[in-house]
Design a protein around this motif. Structure first.
Motif, PDB file in Angstrom:
ATOM      1  N   GLY A 126       0.822  -1.199   0.000  1.00  0.00           N
ATOM      2  CA  GLY A 126       0.000   0.000   0.000  1.00  0.00           C
ATOM      3  C   GLY A 126       0.853   1.244   0.000  1.00  0.00           C
ATOM      4  N   MET A 127       0.255   2.367   0.365  1.00  0.00           N
ATOM      5  CA  MET A 127       0.974   3.635   0.439  1.00  0.00           C
ATOM      6  C   MET A 127       1.630   3.768   1.806  1.00  0.00           C
ATOM      7  N   LEU A 128       2.932   4.034   1.808  1.00  0.00           N
ATOM      8  CA  LEU A 128       3.670   4.146   3.066  1.00  0.00           C
ATOM      9  C   LEU A 128       3.555   5.556   3.636  1.00  0.00           C
ATOM     10  N   ARG A 129       3.131   5.635   4.906  1.00  0.00           N
ATOM     11  CA  ARG A 129       3.132   6.909   5.626  1.00  0.00           C
ATOM     12  C   ARG A 129       4.382   6.951   6.486  1.00  0.00           C
ATOM     13  N   PRO A 130       5.363   7.795   6.142  1.00  0.00           N
ATOM     14  CA  PRO A 130       6.626   7.833   6.889  1.00  0.00           C
ATOM     15  C   PRO A 130       6.450   8.192   8.363  1.00  0.00           C
ATOM     16  N   ASP A 131       5.446   9.015   8.701  1.00  0.00           N
ATOM     17  CA  ASP A 131       5.270   9.422  10.089  1.00  0.00           C
ATOM     18  C   ASP A 131       4.931   8.254  11.002  1.00  0.00           C
ATOM     19  N   THR A 132       4.236   7.253  10.459  1.00  0.00           N
ATOM     20  CA  THR A 132       3.829   6.110  11.279  1.00  0.00           C
ATOM     21  C   THR A 132       4.456   4.795  10.825  1.00  0.00           C
ATOM     22  N   MET A 133       5.229   4.841   9.725  1.00  0.00           N
ATOM     23  CA  MET A 133       5.844   3.641   9.159  1.00  0.00           C
ATOM     24  C   MET A 133       4.795   2.579   8.859  1.00  0.00           C
ATOM     25  N   ALA A 134       3.639   3.039   8.388  1.00  0.00           N
ATOM     26  CA  ALA A 134       2.508   2.147   8.132  1.00  0.00           C
ATOM     27  C   ALA A 134       2.095   2.210   6.674  1.00  0.00           C
ATOM     28  N   PHE A 135       1.735   1.044   6.116  1.00  0.00           N
ATOM     29  CA  PHE A 135       1.088   1.000   4.817  1.00  0.00           C
ATOM     30  C   PHE A 135      -0.409   1.223   5.017  1.00  0.00           C
ATOM     31  N   VAL A 136      -0.977   2.131   4.228  1.00  0.00           N
ATOM     32  CA  VAL A 136      -2.398   2.446   4.337  1.00  0.00           C
ATOM     33  C   VAL A 136      -2.970   2.668   2.939  1.00  0.00           C
ATOM     34  N   GLY A 137      -4.286   2.849   2.871  1.00  0.00           N
ATOM     35  CA  GLY A 137      -4.909   3.221   1.616  1.00  0.00           C
ATOM     36  C   GLY A 137      -5.598   2.067   0.915  1.00  0.00           C
ATOM     37  N   PRO A 138      -6.141   2.335  -0.283  1.00  0.00           N
ATOM     38  CA  PRO A 138      -6.931   1.332  -1.008  1.00  0.00           C
ATOM     39  C   PRO A 138      -6.185   0.027  -1.290  1.00  0.00           C
ATOM     40  N   MET A 139      -4.896   0.088  -1.633  1.00  0.00           N
ATOM     41  CA  MET A 139      -4.146  -1.141  -1.887  1.00  0.00           C
ATOM     42  C   MET A 139      -4.031  -1.986  -0.621  1.00  0.00           C
ATOM     43  N   THR A 140      -3.826  -1.310   0.503  1.00  0.00           N
ATOM     44  CA  THR A 140      -3.745  -2.012   1.784  1.00  0.00           C
ATOM     45  C   THR A 140      -5.075  -2.683   2.117  1.00  0.00           C
ATOM     46  N   GLU A 141      -6.151  -1.926   1.956  1.00  0.00           N
ATOM     47  CA  GLU A 141      -7.482  -2.469   2.247  1.00  0.00           C
ATOM     48  C   GLU A 141      -7.812  -3.642   1.327  1.00  0.00           C
ATOM     49  N   GLU A 184      -5.506   6.030   7.581  1.00  0.00           N
ATOM     50  CA  GLU A 184      -5.217   5.100   8.674  1.00  0.00           C
ATOM     51  C   GLU A 184      -6.511   4.607   9.314  1.00  0.00           C
ATOM     52  N   ALA A 185      -7.477   5.504   9.469  1.00  0.00           N
ATOM     53  CA  ALA A 185      -8.752   5.105  10.065  1.00  0.00           C
ATOM     54  C   ALA A 185      -9.450   4.045   9.208  1.00  0.00           C
ATOM     55  N   ALA A 186      -9.454   4.245   7.898  1.00  0.00           N
ATOM     56  CA  ALA A 186     -10.101   3.285   6.994  1.00  0.00           C
ATOM     57  C   ALA A 186      -9.394   1.936   7.033  1.00  0.00           C
ATOM     58  N   THR A 187      -8.062   1.954   7.097  1.00  0.00           N
ATOM     59  CA  THR A 187      -7.289   0.714   7.176  1.00  0.00           C
ATOM     60  C   THR A 187      -7.601  -0.036   8.471  1.00  0.00           C
ATOM     61  N   LYS A 188      -7.686   0.700   9.570  1.00  0.00           N
ATOM     62  CA  LYS A 188      -8.010   0.080  10.852  1.00  0.00           C
ATOM     63  C   LYS A 188      -9.412  -0.531  10.832  1.00  0.00           C
ATOM     64  N   ARG A 189     -10.366   0.159  10.211  1.00  0.00           N
ATOM     65  CA  ARG A 189     -11.711  -0.397  10.125  1.00  0.00           C
ATOM     66  C   ARG A 189     -11.720  -1.711   9.342  1.00  0.00           C
ATOM     67  N   LYS A 190     -10.917  -1.762   8.296  1.00  0.00           N
ATOM     68  CA  LYS A 190     -10.822  -2.995   7.526  1.00  0.00           C
ATOM     69  C   LYS A 190     -10.188  -4.104   8.372  1.00  0.00           C
ATOM     70  N   MET A 191      -9.181  -3.772   9.173  1.00  0.00           N
ATOM     71  CA  MET A 191      -8.557  -4.749  10.059  1.00  0.00           C
ATOM     72  C   MET A 191      -9.565  -5.335  11.047  1.00  0.00           C
ATOM     73  N   ILE A 192     -10.466  -4.478  11.532  1.00  0.00           N
ATOM     74  CA  ILE A 192     -11.501  -4.945  12.444  1.00  0.00           C
ATOM     75  C   ILE A 192     -12.429  -5.932  11.745  1.00  0.00           C
ATOM     76  N   SER A 193     -12.765  -5.639  10.490  1.00  0.00           N
ATOM     77  CA  SER A 193     -13.780  -6.416   9.782  1.00  0.00           C
ATOM     78  C   SER A 193     -13.329  -7.820   9.405  1.00  0.00           C
ATOM     79  N   VAL A 194     -12.016  -8.069   9.349  1.00  0.00           N
ATOM     80  CA  VAL A 194     -11.534  -9.382   8.892  1.00  0.00           C
ATOM     81  C   VAL A 194     -11.127 -10.294  10.046  1.00  0.00           C
ATOM     82  N   ALA A 195     -11.368  -9.859  11.293  1.00  0.00           N
ATOM     83  CA  ALA A 195     -10.904 -10.625  12.449  1.00  0.00           C
ATOM     84  C   ALA A 195     -12.049 -11.258  13.228  1.00  0.00           C
ATOM     85  N   SER A 243      -5.734  -5.760  -0.024  1.00  0.00           N
ATOM     86  CA  SER A 243      -4.988  -6.951   0.393  1.00  0.00           C
ATOM     87  C   SER A 243      -5.600  -7.557   1.652  1.00  0.00           C
ATOM     88  N   LEU A 244      -6.132  -6.716   2.539  1.00  0.00           N
ATOM     89  CA  LEU A 244      -6.759  -7.222   3.756  1.00  0.00           C
ATOM     90  C   LEU A 244      -8.058  -7.958   3.460  1.00  0.00           C
TER      91      LEU A 244
END
Length: 205
Positions: A95-110, A141-152, A112-113
């Protein structure tokens, strides 16, 4: 801080976001205690999802004794910690890397999840307020986290006491959507009383 009758309130903007290096060593002992409690909830054979964050990084550091788990993460730091563990199957979302949080986020991340289902998601947060819910400063980041919740099957929220009562720009979920919360003993008596009254399942470490 702003002085008020009977106390003080934070003047920190809801849009404020500390960088990863700023957060990495802050409250490290508390984060390690939270991580050790989280690892107690993992069983051999589990597939787990690690959100990006300084507390979830401490979980990654505790996983090396497992011999049969799958780990999926959007965290560059967790990936770096686990990359040499031949006994753990590690996947990165991309996904798209956010340097401030060292996290992949965004549509590509979602996207893959959407391909996976996990036993447990370990979720990081910028703010945990019992009325406003779980929040973070960034929409992606919020959208990515919501997707993480939905697949667990089970979602475990990790929050050191500096996150309690804090509210950021983007809402992720209500506290009652969490299956379990792990917080440290720096939480105020008022917060513990209120979260207990709400009926939220939590551990205090």
């Amino acid at each position: 801080m702003k002085r008020t009758h009977g106390g003080a309130v934070s003047l920190q903007s809801v849009n404020f976001e500390a960088t990863y290096p700023d957060k990495e060593d802050r409250l490290l002992d508390e984060k390690q205690r939270i991580a050790r409690k989280a690892v107690e909830m993992i069983q051999e054979g589990d597939a787990i999802l690690l959100d990006a964050g300084t507390t979830t990084l401490q979980i990654a550091k505790e996983l090396k004794n497992f011999s049969n788990i799958k780990v999926i993460t959007n965290s560059i730091m967790a990936l770096n910690e686990l990359k040499d563990c031949r006994n753990i199957e590690v996947s990165i979302t991309g996904g798209m890397l956010r340097p401030d949080t060292m996290a992949f986020v965004g549509p590509m991340t979602e996207r893959s999840l959407e391909m996976v289902r996990v036993d447990k998601t370990f979720l990081a947060t910028n703010g945990l307020d019992l009325r406003e819910g779980i929040t973070t400063p960034n929409m992606l980041e919020a959208a990515t986290k919501r997707k993480m919740i939905s697949v667990a099957k089970q979602v475990i929220l990790l929050a050191d006491h500096s996150k309690l009562g804090q509210v950021s720009f983007c809402k992720v979920a209500d506290v009652m959507e969490m299956d379990h919360c792990i917080i440290d003993s720096g939480a105020s008596d008022k917060f513990i009383r209120e979260i207990t009254q709400m009926g939220v399942d939590f551990s205090l470490v």
